[in-house]
Every structure is written in C-alpha cells, then in structure tokens.
Design a protein around this motif. Structure first.
Motif, mmCIF file in Angstrom:
data_model
loop_
_atom_site.group_PDB
_atom_site.id
_atom_site.type_symbol
_atom_site.label_atom_id
_atom_site.label_comp_id
_atom_site.label_asym_id
_atom_site.label_seq_id
_atom_site.Cartn_x
_atom_site.Cartn_y
_atom_site.Cartn_z
ATOM 1 N N VAL A 1 17.971 9.912 4.372
ATOM 2 C CA VAL A 1 19.009 9.977 3.334
ATOM 3 C C VAL A 1 18.900 11.324 2.646
ATOM 4 C CG1 VAL A 1 19.904 8.973 1.201
ATOM 5 C CG2 VAL A 1 18.855 7.493 2.919
ATOM 6 N N THR A 2 20.029 12.001 2.450
ATOM 7 C CA THR A 2 20.047 13.263 1.719
ATOM 8 C C THR A 2 20.966 13.127 0.520
ATOM 9 O OG1 THR A 2 19.679 14.492 3.760
ATOM 10 C CG2 THR A 2 20.495 15.738 1.868
ATOM 11 N N ALA A 3 20.369 13.145 -0.670
ATOM 12 C CA ALA A 3 21.121 13.058 -1.921
ATOM 13 C C ALA A 3 22.148 11.928 -1.875
ATOM 14 C CB ALA A 3 21.786 14.386 -2.255
ATOM 15 N N GLY A 4 21.668 10.743 -1.570
ATOM 16 C CA GLY A 4 22.579 9.607 -1.464
ATOM 17 C C GLY A 4 21.923 8.310 -1.866
ATOM 18 N N THR A 5 22.597 7.218 -1.570
ATOM 19 C CA THR A 5 22.120 5.882 -1.888
ATOM 20 C C THR A 5 21.867 5.126 -0.597
ATOM 21 O OG1 THR A 5 23.278 5.842 -3.994
ATOM 22 C CG2 THR A 5 22.717 3.709 -3.039
ATOM 23 N N VAL B 1 18.627 9.220 -3.839
ATOM 24 C CA VAL B 1 17.370 9.618 -3.210
ATOM 25 C C VAL B 1 17.611 10.624 -2.090
ATOM 26 C CG1 VAL B 1 16.145 7.479 -3.741
ATOM 27 C CG2 VAL B 1 17.422 7.658 -1.608
ATOM 28 N N THR B 2 16.595 11.421 -1.833
ATOM 29 C CA THR B 2 16.531 12.251 -0.643
ATOM 30 C C THR B 2 15.244 11.887 0.063
ATOM 31 O OG1 THR B 2 17.820 14.048 -1.589
ATOM 32 C CG2 THR B 2 16.394 14.610 0.260
ATOM 33 N N LEU B 3 15.385 11.276 1.223
ATOM 34 C CA LEU B 3 14.247 10.829 2.026
ATOM 35 C C LEU B 3 14.413 11.477 3.398
ATOM 36 C CD1 LEU B 3 14.464 7.078 0.955
ATOM 37 C CD2 LEU B 3 12.960 8.845 0.002
ATOM 38 N N GLY C 1 8.561 1.361 -4.814
ATOM 39 C CA GLY C 1 9.904 0.881 -4.530
ATOM 40 C C GLY C 1 10.680 0.398 -5.738
ATOM 41 N N VAL C 2 11.568 -0.545 -5.504
ATOM 42 C CA VAL C 2 12.482 -1.049 -6.526
ATOM 43 C C VAL C 2 12.318 -2.553 -6.707
ATOM 44 C CG1 VAL C 2 14.208 0.769 -6.121
ATOM 45 C CG2 VAL C 2 14.366 -1.394 -4.865
ATOM 46 N N ALA C 3 12.770 -3.046 -7.846
ATOM 47 C CA ALA C 3 12.714 -4.487 -8.126
ATOM 48 C C ALA C 3 13.692 -5.233 -7.234
ATOM 49 C CB ALA C 3 13.042 -4.745 -9.588
ATOM 50 N N SER D 1 0.862 -1.176 0.000
ATOM 51 C CA SER D 1 0.000 0.000 0.000
ATOM 52 C C SER D 1 0.897 1.223 0.000
ATOM 53 C CB SER D 1 -0.888 0.015 1.246
ATOM 54 O OG SER D 1 -1.544 1.262 1.360
ATOM 55 N N ALA D 2 0.482 2.269 -0.669
ATOM 56 C CA ALA D 2 1.242 3.512 -0.680
ATOM 57 C C ALA D 2 1.060 4.304 0.611
ATOM 58 C CB ALA D 2 0.835 4.362 -1.874
ATOM 59 N N THR D 3 0.109 3.912 1.451
ATOM 60 C CA THR D 3 -0.125 4.594 2.715
ATOM 61 C C THR D 3 1.105 4.460 3.610
ATOM 62 O OG1 THR D 3 -2.486 4.129 2.569
ATOM 63 C CG2 THR D 3 -1.632 4.725 4.740
ATOM 64 N N ASN D 4 1.644 5.588 4.030
ATOM 65 C CA ASN D 4 2.829 5.664 4.896
ATOM 66 C C ASN D 4 4.116 5.174 4.235
ATOM 67 O OD1 ASN D 4 1.636 6.869 7.199
ATOM 68 N ND2 ASN D 4 0.670 4.913 7.671
ATOM 69 N N GLU D 5 4.108 5.027 2.913
ATOM 70 C CA GLU D 5 5.347 4.744 2.189
ATOM 71 C C GLU D 5 6.157 6.034 2.139
ATOM 72 O OE1 GLU D 5 6.826 2.907 -2.123
ATOM 73 O OE2 GLU D 5 4.754 3.510 -1.858
ATOM 74 N N VAL D 6 7.484 5.921 2.118
ATOM 75 C CA VAL D 6 8.321 7.116 2.029
ATOM 76 C C VAL D 6 8.038 7.848 0.721
ATOM 77 C CG1 VAL D 6 10.173 6.105 3.418
ATOM 78 C CG2 VAL D 6 10.312 5.998 0.940
ATOM 79 N N SER D 7 8.392 9.111 0.696
ATOM 80 C CA SER D 7 8.360 9.871 -0.550
ATOM 81 C C SER D 7 9.531 10.843 -0.501
ATOM 82 C CB SER D 7 7.043 10.625 -0.721
ATOM 83 O OG SER D 7 6.881 11.573 0.312
ATOM 84 N N GLY D 8 10.005 11.192 -1.658
ATOM 85 C CA GLY D 8 11.120 12.119 -1.718
ATOM 86 C C GLY D 8 11.736 12.122 -3.095
ATOM 87 N N THR D 9 12.707 12.965 -3.269
ATOM 88 C CA THR D 9 13.395 13.110 -4.538
ATOM 89 C C THR D 9 14.074 11.797 -4.910
ATOM 90 O OG1 THR D 9 13.811 15.428 -4.025
ATOM 91 C CG2 THR D 9 15.154 14.434 -5.774
ATOM 92 N N GLY D 10 13.798 11.304 -6.112
ATOM 93 C CA GLY D 10 14.442 10.105 -6.626
ATOM 94 C C GLY D 10 13.793 8.799 -6.212
#
Length: 146
Positions: A124-128, A93-95, A64-66, A50-59
């Motif tokens: 995370v700020t502009a990182g992996t 990403v920036t989370l 999510g990811v595979a 569910s997208a509810t309470n999933e993180v969001s941010g740049t990148g």
C-alpha cells in the motif's frame, strides 16, 4: 483458527461480548489485528502476537488496530460463530514491503492468538487497506466452531 485459541476457549480465557463474559463481569476483552510480512510464518501454531515480521511503515502502529465484535457469539444447532462487526481498516498507511496475513489476537489476555487469515500479497502506498468481513452466520462467519 489458532490451536492455542481452542484450548483457551475451553479454559474460558476470551470474552467476546459483555452479555456473557467468562472471566470479568460485564467487560468484553480488547481484540486487535496486526499485519504480517509475506515472509513471516504465522499460522495455526501461532500462540500470541509478536512484533517479529510484523509490517512497518508510515501510518502503521505496531500491534495493529482494534477489532470490534459488536454482537455476542451466535450459534445454530451445529456451529458457533462470530465475526467482527466492522471491516478491519488500516488508514493512511504506506506499507512498501509485501504482506499477506493478519493475526487477530486478544490484547487483554496477554496478546493470545485467536486466528490467522491469509490473502494475496499486498503493498500500500499512501492509502487505506481494508479487510471486509464476511456475513456473520454459520457458514461464512470469520471464526466458526463446528
């Protein structure tokens, strides 16, 4: 491990490999990993992504990811196990809001939940952000049935 996943296994819902797929000849399902906020309630009772309470941010892309499972599930005399064949990586990403959980789910099968894994709160700020996978064996495999 999500409780619903155990039931799904008995119903042959998930195909982790192409060597012995339960429901589609020679086709493994697609699995994904989504990150959740520290304030989210994701646990063994989670039944689906569910997208509810999933993180969001740049990148970061919703959903999510595979996740790659490069080998078929394995077993010893008492334990069946499988681990993703590569680290789960969220690149560039920036989370900014704290997160502490990842849900692995089957996007091929109506986004059914497989497992939830928690870790210390992160930002995370502009990182992996990388989740390094354990050794694929009966004592440390990410998903184990004993």
């Amino acid at each position: 491990m999500c409780t619903s996943f155990k039931v799904d296994l008995l119903n042959a819902v998930h195909a982790f490999s192409t060597s012995v797929p339960a429901h589609t000849a020679s086709t493994a399902d697609t699995f994904k990993a989504a990150l959740y906020l520290a304030s989210a309630t994701v646990n063994a009772s989670t039944t689906a992504y569910s997208a509810t309470n999933e993180v969001s941010g740049t990148g970061y892309t919703a959903g999510g990811v595979a996740v790659t499972f490069g080998t078929a599930p394995s077993s010893t005399s008492t334990t069946a196990f499988i681990t993703p064949s590569a680290s789960i990586t969220f690149s560039s990403v920036t989370l900014a809001t704290a997160f502490d959980a990842v849900l692995i789910y089957n996007s091929t099968q109506s986004n059914k939940a497989v497992s939830v894994h928690t870790f210390g709160s992160q930002t995370v700020t502009a990182g992996t952000f990388t989740l390094t996978m354990p050794t694929n064996d009966s004592s440390t495999g990410l998903i184990r049935l004993a």
